[in-house]
Write a protein that holds these residues in place. Structure first.
Motif, PDB file in Angstrom:
ATOM      1  N   ARG A   1      28.245  57.794   9.874  1.00  0.00           N
ATOM      2  CA  ARG A   1      26.895  57.328   9.518  1.00  0.00           C
ATOM      3  C   ARG A   1      25.869  57.730  10.556  1.00  0.00           C
ATOM      4  O   ARG A   1      24.687  57.552  10.353  1.00  0.00           O
ATOM      5  CB  ARG A   1      26.893  55.811   9.309  1.00  0.00           C
ATOM      6  CG  ARG A   1      27.656  55.385   8.061  1.00  0.00           C
ATOM      7  CD  ARG A   1      27.654  53.868   7.837  1.00  0.00           C
ATOM      8  NE  ARG A   1      28.224  53.546   6.529  1.00  0.00           N
ATOM      9  CZ  ARG A   1      29.516  53.552   6.252  1.00  0.00           C
ATOM     10  NH1 ARG A   1      30.391  53.848   7.184  1.00  0.00           N
ATOM     11  NH2 ARG A   1      29.944  53.271   5.027  1.00  0.00           N
TER      12      ARG A   1
ATOM     13  N   TRP B   1      32.935  40.440  -1.181  1.00  0.00           N
ATOM     14  CA  TRP B   1      32.575  41.849  -0.964  1.00  0.00           C
ATOM     15  C   TRP B   1      31.951  42.016   0.424  1.00  0.00           C
ATOM     16  O   TRP B   1      32.313  42.929   1.184  1.00  0.00           O
ATOM     17  CB  TRP B   1      31.617  42.327  -2.079  1.00  0.00           C
ATOM     18  CG  TRP B   1      31.417  43.813  -2.092  1.00  0.00           C
ATOM     19  CD1 TRP B   1      32.040  44.732  -1.293  1.00  0.00           C
ATOM     20  CD2 TRP B   1      30.527  44.564  -2.948  1.00  0.00           C
ATOM     21  NE1 TRP B   1      31.605  46.004  -1.591  1.00  0.00           N
ATOM     22  CE2 TRP B   1      30.679  45.917  -2.595  1.00  0.00           C
ATOM     23  CE3 TRP B   1      29.639  44.218  -3.956  1.00  0.00           C
ATOM     24  CZ2 TRP B   1      29.952  46.937  -3.227  1.00  0.00           C
ATOM     25  CZ3 TRP B   1      28.923  45.237  -4.579  1.00  0.00           C
ATOM     26  CH2 TRP B   1      29.079  46.573  -4.222  1.00  0.00           C
TER      27      TRP B   1
ATOM     28  N   LEU C   1      33.171  44.347   3.621  1.00  0.00           N
ATOM     29  CA  LEU C   1      32.323  45.363   4.254  1.00  0.00           C
ATOM     30  C   LEU C   1      32.109  45.097   5.740  1.00  0.00           C
ATOM     31  O   LEU C   1      31.747  46.009   6.495  1.00  0.00           O
ATOM     32  CB  LEU C   1      30.940  45.391   3.582  1.00  0.00           C
ATOM     33  CG  LEU C   1      30.891  45.914   2.147  1.00  0.00           C
ATOM     34  CD1 LEU C   1      29.461  45.888   1.639  1.00  0.00           C
ATOM     35  CD2 LEU C   1      31.449  47.323   2.089  1.00  0.00           C
TER      36      LEU C   1
ATOM     37  N   LEU D   1      32.863  47.442   8.601  1.00  0.00           N
ATOM     38  CA  LEU D   1      32.135  48.720   8.619  1.00  0.00           C
ATOM     39  C   LEU D   1      30.752  48.561   9.250  1.00  0.00           C
ATOM     40  O   LEU D   1      30.087  49.543   9.541  1.00  0.00           O
ATOM     41  CB  LEU D   1      31.987  49.278   7.190  1.00  0.00           C
ATOM     42  CG  LEU D   1      33.285  49.461   6.401  1.00  0.00           C
ATOM     43  CD1 LEU D   1      32.986  50.005   5.008  1.00  0.00           C
ATOM     44  CD2 LEU D   1      34.235  50.410   7.127  1.00  0.00           C
TER      45      LEU D   1
ATOM     46  N   THR E   1      27.965  47.785   7.985  1.00  0.00           N
ATOM     47  CA  THR E   1      26.874  48.381   7.211  1.00  0.00           C
ATOM     48  C   THR E   1      25.804  47.327   6.951  1.00  0.00           C
ATOM     49  O   THR E   1      26.064  46.127   7.040  1.00  0.00           O
ATOM     50  CB  THR E   1      27.384  48.924   5.857  1.00  0.00           C
ATOM     51  OG1 THR E   1      28.058  47.860   5.176  1.00  0.00           O
ATOM     52  CG2 THR E   1      28.326  50.089   6.048  1.00  0.00           C
TER      53      THR E   1
END
Ligand code: IYR
Length: 222
Positions: free
Chosen positions: A38, A103, A107, A110, A112
């Protein structure tokens, strides 16, 4: 419609067993170095190299050989900005409203969030569209076959081709993604499938420390 003829299979190469083993191990080593990143550098990428990678992807098998894909290569700064703005807007909705707790927990490793600066920093975004049906000249819609499978295989081959040339990428799927049709002027019979963010890693780029499953976990030999 005239039927295609058949020609001898002339390009297939068979390797002796030892060379085959060496090649499987060598490819495994190569592909296991692939990581989604990223943190992209702004360094431009070669259009010729990206074009070769797209041609490699489009050699993928597809249902009835319909090749139901279209690749839009975006390097223009203003277009990247529009894509970032639209993507961040749907990401805000996702993180704040739509994503379940489960969810968001999945995540979490990560790290994010709705901010997607890489959509402007990376030199190249490849927007991949799946052609659900084609329009014949008389206006009749002709459905394509196994579109998700076909475009998924082509996308995997594109990711592999990009890794093979020493570039890095991120498969990115804001949801919903229909804004790509408007920004990139693609017709309604094409559904946005995925954005592949492509470039060189930034100096000091980091990636999460993730495990891959073992052969025993992912396979069964009968
Ligand atoms: N599209 C969001 C959320 C996201 C979803 C999955 I599944 C990921 O593997 C990573 C992120 C985002 O990009 O932030």
């Amino acid at each position: 419609m005239t039927e295609p003829g058949f020609a001898p299979l002339s390009h297939h190469i068979e390797y002796p067993p030892q060379e085959m083993k060496q090649r499987s191990a060598s490819f495994l080593d190569t592909i296991q170095r692939r990581r989604s990143i990223r943190d992209f550098s702004e360094r431009p990428v070669s259009v010729e190299v990206i074009s070769d990678c797209i041609l490699a992807a489009s050699s993928a098998p597809s249902g009835a050989n319909r090749q139901p894909w279209h690749f839009v290569v975006v390097s223009d700064a203003q277009t990247k900005r529009l894509i970032r703005q639209a993507a961040e807007s749907v990401e805000h909705e996702l993180y704040i409203k739509h994503a379940s707790k489960e969810w968001l927990n999945a995540l979490a490793p990560l790290k994010t969030n709705p901010s997607k600066p890489f959509l402007e920093t990376a030199p190249c975004l490849i927007a991949i569209f799946a052609e659900k049906y084609r329009l014949l000249p008389d206006g009749i819609k002709e459905l394509n076959y196994y579109v998700n499978e076909s475009v998924g295989i082509a996308t995997g081959m594109l990711i592999t081709a990009i890794h093979n040339v020493g570039l890095a990428c991120l498969p990115y799927t804001p949801s919903p993604m229909r804004f790509l049709n408007r920004i990139l002027d693609r017709p309604e019979n094409e559904r946005p499938f995925l954005i592949l963010v492509v470039g060189y890693p930034a100096d000091g780029a980091t990636v999460p420390e993730l495990d891959k499953k073992t052969l025993g976990e992912i396979s069964t030999f009968v």
